[in-house]
Design a protein around this motif. Structure first.
Motif, PDB file in Angstrom:
ATOM      1  N   GLN A   1      -9.283  15.774   4.252  1.00 53.38           N
ATOM      2  CA  GLN A   1      -8.366  15.232   5.263  1.00 53.38           C
ATOM      3  C   GLN A   1      -7.045  15.970   5.108  1.00 53.38           C
TER       4      GLN A   1
ATOM      5  N   SER B   1       0.841  -1.193   0.000  1.00 52.36           N
ATOM      6  CA  SER B   1       0.000   0.000   0.000  1.00 52.36           C
ATOM      7  C   SER B   1       0.874   1.240   0.000  1.00 52.36           C
TER       8      SER B   1
ATOM      9  N   GLY C   1       3.468   6.056   7.647  1.00 52.13           N
ATOM     10  CA  GLY C   1       2.083   6.513   7.692  1.00 52.13           C
ATOM     11  C   GLY C   1       1.977   7.988   7.970  1.00 52.13           C
TER      12      GLY C   1
ATOM     13  N   ILE D   1       0.635   5.601   0.435  1.00 51.74           N
ATOM     14  CA  ILE D   1      -0.129   6.809   0.750  1.00 51.74           C
ATOM     15  C   ILE D   1       0.345   7.919  -0.179  1.00 51.74           C
TER      16      ILE D   1
ATOM     17  N   GLU E   1      -6.986  11.100  12.555  1.00 50.25           N
ATOM     18  CA  GLU E   1      -6.982   9.719  12.078  1.00 50.25           C
ATOM     19  C   GLU E   1      -5.558   9.251  11.809  1.00 50.25           C
ATOM     20  N   ARG E   2      -5.341   7.946  11.959  1.00 46.82           N
ATOM     21  CA  ARG E   2      -4.045   7.333  11.652  1.00 46.82           C
ATOM     22  C   ARG E   2      -4.170   6.510  10.378  1.00 46.82           C
ATOM     23  N   HIS E   3      -3.188   6.652   9.495  1.00 49.35           N
ATOM     24  CA  HIS E   3      -3.197   5.858   8.263  1.00 49.35           C
ATOM     25  C   HIS E   3      -1.816   5.241   8.068  1.00 49.35           C
TER      26      HIS E   3
ATOM     27  N   HIS F   1      -9.560   9.950   0.113  1.00 49.84           N
ATOM     28  CA  HIS F   1      -9.951  10.572   1.387  1.00 49.84           C
ATOM     29  C   HIS F   1      -9.982  12.086   1.176  1.00 49.84           C
TER      30      HIS F   1
ATOM     31  N   GLN G   1      -3.831   4.891  -1.054  1.00 57.41           N
ATOM     32  CA  GLN G   1      -4.682   5.735  -0.221  1.00 57.41           C
ATOM     33  C   GLN G   1      -4.344   7.176  -0.582  1.00 57.41           C
TER      34      GLN G   1
ATOM     35  N   THR H   1      -3.849  12.442  10.035  1.00 58.99           N
ATOM     36  CA  THR H   1      -4.639  13.460   9.347  1.00 58.99           C
ATOM     37  C   THR H   1      -5.698  14.028  10.281  1.00 58.99           C
TER      38      THR H   1
ATOM     39  N   THR I   1      -1.372   0.584  12.731  1.00 56.82           N
ATOM     40  CA  THR I   1      -1.562   1.893  13.370  1.00 56.82           C
ATOM     41  C   THR I   1      -1.540   1.794  14.892  1.00 56.82           C
TER      42      THR I   1
ATOM     43  N   PHE J   1      -5.032  11.374  -0.285  1.00 53.96           N
ATOM     44  CA  PHE J   1      -5.539  12.368   0.668  1.00 53.96           C
ATOM     45  C   PHE J   1      -5.519  13.772   0.074  1.00 53.96           C
TER      46      PHE J   1
END
Lengths: 254, 637
Positions: free
Chosen positions: B189, B35, B203, B37, B215-217, B186, B60, B206, B470, B62
């Motif tokens: 954010q 994954s 990670g 970000i 939030e944790r990503h 997202h 992901q 946000t 996370t 943002f």
């Protein structure tokens, strides 16, 4: 000049909102409408109050973030102009101005003048693109496109996704937004392979998001800051009609 | 801090191909285990996310906007360069490379710039295939124009909305992947911090802009595509929300910040009209192709422009630079405009502009042709100023526009933090001390579509995918830090608004670290920024609540970061005791009045390491070697 503002205040989506009357006493004709709101907000902050929440970003009429009803007109009185490009020379000393958020079931109010427009993204997700893989494109000049066609595709592509068309429409329809993307891609050879699937899928999503139907009022075209023409809705309807009748490969195979 | 640029072996034209072959690949079936970000959805971020999603990575994405399509790339007007040589006027990859390095006043890395030139043509192919409606000739082929001082016509454009059309192409490609489920979008954010686990970026934290919730990503790699920091000047052509927070937070976590003082001032913007001015609007410099720049020869001349006869006008760019004339590079045109205004030749009510006149072009080509070329720009100008540029010359003045500096990255676009990448304007890589017109879109898209999707594979290949969590204490620690800082901002309870500080900081930066920087001014600026930061934390007023849609709180966090970042900009400008490109130290000027480089001592990238707020950062240097480009004094005479 001195103005009397009636601004929609609503603290949260599920809370009842109402108009608050605020005096704006130090307004210059050279200010943009949003700069006028900035000055009002600075005043509210100085008084220990919460400033008016409103969406904005580029302030040059291209990002589509700003949008509000100004005296009942989306983006205010100037034709072809977003709220950020509206300047205060449009108003006169002593004017009263009513400022409200977009009103549409598919655009719920989040706070004050800020609404949720994510439904537009979902309409694009439904097919507002050409399915091309990065890196596998042919040479850009391999397919010549007549200037008139390219120009018309451009005119349709000028949409900034602000939502004024929805706010202006008595049915809260987003047909102008949807039609602009459908037409842009229908005018170009690159858009042909997915042309009819695209229109079916985008209109489906448009409807399921809670936007109303188009009944040809044309208020959307008048409100559009980018001059998107209602002719594109006719184009969409032609493609939609054709798509529903035409022989297409099995859904599963598409 | 180790600075290994990881430039591949071989002749410059083979480096990228060699690298593509030598990089490790991730098996197609394994890609979904990894994954990534991506923060930011401008040209670089949207293109990167769409392409990585298409390759099979789980992405992901943002943005702090309500839609990825709002990113500020949308506002780019003029065009995008590519070495297609469709006009057969002698263009080539090598020429575009050469022009870019030279235009950047020999402060960029050759290998990166060459790769950019090589990839430029693919971008045009890609965009056209997506349905981007570039300008065309009647025969149906793509049209080109010469742009911003280039002597070949290599710029592709879509009226004055090239950025919009390219971004919508990338946005649509991204939404296609959202539909396919490979990218998760997202919106609303804002990235507040990067999370490092054992020194590797794993990670982000946000803040949900609607609800204030943190939030944790987690992911296997983090890509920052968060744009530039021109809003440190408060008044700039950037959109209001553009900020330095993401890159600054990364810098605080160990990512070196490269050449922060390299900021570009765009020569053709509409001058401010009053104290309430919230931003500056750019008029594409393509206007300089047909417009002629002049000021009244006599200082303090109050006459209307039409009443000033030809012989009493000073077409100063044509006078100083007979061969380039009104197309002289951005930094030079900007400085000359400042010189004219400072000398009392400014025009307009506030005497803060110079004229850009289309009279001759309209006589030569007719109003219809001019309207076809610049119609939307003229209309925008008229809305803002109330003046009709077909009848009366435009007034323009330079404004902060683009930042060449950014997070230091190696050839793979990886920062000094392992697993943390930076693309587009957020990195420093390709423009040196000055960016040429129409090359920002090119760089953002080259990074996004063609470079990061390849180099990230090489990074991920040796790792086990999806191993992050996370629940790791590093996430809790980062989240607590963000929560504490927000609490502090809300808790000051002072008397001044956020903007009052941002405006004050902007004035310091514009005066001392803008178009002209002196050693004394910079030292003084560092002192004043420190004082202003203290005043901010003692007296700022943030109304409302932290767990709500609170636009003042958003601005407060961004302004607080600018108040830390501004210092390193000044330190960098001070340490770079030479003039080069847009960095102009009046202590170092050629006899012709141009920027005078000092290649012996400053042919390097200045990379700064964070040592604490209010403390002088530590300088590291990446030496620049020029094998293919001959160092020369730029001359546009």
């Amino acid at each position: 000049m001195k103005l009397k503002l009636h601004i929609w205040r609503q603290s949260a989506p599920d809370v009842r909102g109402g108009f608050e009357t605020i005096a704006a006493d130090n307004v210059s004709a050279h200010m943009s409408f949003l700069e006028m709101l900035d000055v009002v907000n600075e005043g509210l902050i100085a008084e220990g109050k919460e400033p008016v929440a409103f969406d904005h970003d580029c302030r040059e009429g291209i990002c589509g973030t700003c949008g509000m009803m100004i005296n009942g007109n989306p983006h205010g009185p100037w034709e072809g102009t977003s709220a950020c490009q509206l300047h205060m020379r449009a108003f006169q000393d002593g004017d009263e101005i009513w400022i409200e958020p977009w009103r549409a079931r598919a655009f719920p109010v989040l706070k004050d003048l800020v609404v949720d427009r994510s439904a537009f993204d979902r309409i694009i997700q439904a097919g507002g693109y050409v399915s091309i893989r990065t890196g596998s494109a042919p040479d850009a000049n391999a397919v010549p496109i007549g200037k008139e066609w390219a120009d018309e595709a451009f005119d349709a592509a000028a949409c900034i996704g602000c939502g004024a068309c929805v706010a202006a429409c008595p049915n809260a329809s987003a047909m102008l937004f949807t039609a602009a993307k459908v037409t842009q891609l229908a005018r170009l050879p690159q858009g042909q392979p997915e042309r009819y699937e695209r229109v079916l899928s985008m209109v489906d999503t448009h409807d399921s998001e809670g936007f109303g139907n188009c009944t040809n009022h044309g208020a959307c075209q008048n409100a559009c800051p980018k001059g998107i023409s209602v002719d594109y809705i006719a184009q969409l309807n032609r493609d939609l009609f054709k798509a529903t009748l035409m022989d297409r490969p099995d859904e599963a195979a598409v | 801090m180790e600075l290994n640029a990881n430039i591949p072996e071989g002749p410059i034209q083979d480096k990228w191909d060699n690298h593509l072959f030598s990089m490790k690949l991730v098996n197609p079936a394994n890609k979904r285990k990894y994954s990534v970000i991506v923060v930011g959805t401008g040209l670089a971020g949207a293109a990167a996310a769409a392409t990585m999603g298409e390759l099979g990575y789980r992405v992901q994405v943002f943005t702090y906007h309500d839609s990825p399509r709002r990113a500020h790339s949308i506002a780019a007007q003029g065009g995008i360069n590519a070495s297609k040589n469709y006009q057969s006027d002698g263009d080539s990859d090598f020429r575009l490379f050469y022009d870019t390095v030279k235009g950047g006043d020999f402060r960029s890395r050759e290998a990166n710039v060459y790769r950019l030139a090589q990839l430029s043509g693919n971008i045009i192919d890609q965009a056209v295939a997506q349905g981007v409606p570039f300008a065309r000739e009647y025969g149906g082929l793509l049209a080109n124009r010469s742009f911003g001082g280039a002597q070949v016509s290599r710029t592709f454009y879509a009226r004055g909305q090239t950025g919009q059309q390219l971004l919508l192409g990338a946005y649509q490609a991204l939404e296609r992947q959202v539909h396919a489920g490979t990218c998760v979008m997202h919106t609303e954010q804002e990235m507040m911090d990067v999370v490092l686990v054992d020194g590797v970026a794993r990670g982000i934290i946000t803040r949900n802009i609607r609800t204030g919730k943190l939030e944790r990503h987690v992911a296997d790699a983090v890509v920052l595509a968060t744009g530039g920091y021109s809003n440190v000047f408060f008044l700039s052509t950037n959109a209001k929300k553009c900020n330095v927070t993401a890159t600054w937070r990364a810098h605080r976590k160990g990512a070196g910040f490269a050449n922060p003082c390299f900021t570009q001032i765009h020569p053709t913007c509409i001058p401010p009209s009053g104290e309430y001015q919230s931003k500056l609007t750019l008029m594409s410099e393509s206007l300089r192709n047909d417009g002629r720049i002049w000021v009244p020869r006599e200082a303090g001349d109050e006459r209307e422009p039409q009443r000033i006869p030809e012989e009493e006008r000073d077409y100063y760019l044509e006078r100083f630079y007979p061969s380039f004339g009104n197309l002289a590079p951005r930094d030079i045109s900007s400085r000359r405009a400042k010189e004219m205004v400072d000398g009392g030749h400014g025009v307009g009510e506030l005497k803060n502009g110079v004229y850009l006149d289309f009279k001759d072009a309209i006589e030569r080509l007719g109003e219809r042709v001019i309207s076809e070329r610049y119609g939307n720009l003229f209309a925008m100008y008229e809305k803002i100023t109330g003046e009709n540029p077909y009848k009366t010359p435009m007034r323009i003045y330079p404004a902060p526009h683009y930042t060449m500096g950014g997070l230091w990255v190696d050839y793979n676009l990886q920062t000094t933090v392992e697993g943390l990448f930076a693309i587009g304007e957020a990195n420093f890589s390709d423009h040196g001390a000055n960016r040429l017109g129409a090359s920002a879109l090119m760089q953002g898209l080259a990074d996004g579509y063609f470079i990061i999707p390849m180099t990230i594979g090489n990074f991920l290949a040796g790792r086990s995918g999806g191993s992050g969590d996370t629940a790791h204490p590093a996430f809790a620690e980062a989240e607590d830090g963000v929560r504490e800082r927000i609490g502090n901002l809300m808790g000051v309870g002072g008397s001044r608004s956020v903007d009052s500080f941002a405006i004050q900081l902007g004035r310091i930066m514009w005066n001392e670290c803008g178009m002209e920087r002196t050693a004394d001014g910079l030292k003084d600026a560092v002192r004043r920024i420190g004082e202003l930061r203290e005043a901010f934390w003692a007296d700022v007023r943030v109304p409302g609540k932290a767990d709500d849609l609170n636009q003042e709180l958003e601005k407060a966090g961004r302004t607080a970061d600018f108040l830390e970042f501004a210092e390193v900009m000044c330190y960098d400008a001070l340490a770079r005791d030479e003039s080069c490109g847009a960095h102009y130290r009046p202590e170092h000027v050629t006899e012709e009045g141009e920027a005078k480089r000092d290649d012996e001592n400053f042919a390097h990238v200045a990379v700064w390491e964070f040592t604490g707020v209010g403390r002088e950062p530590k300088l590291h240097k990446e030496p620049l070697a020029f094998e293919y480009v001959k160092l020369s004094q730029r001359s546009y005479k």
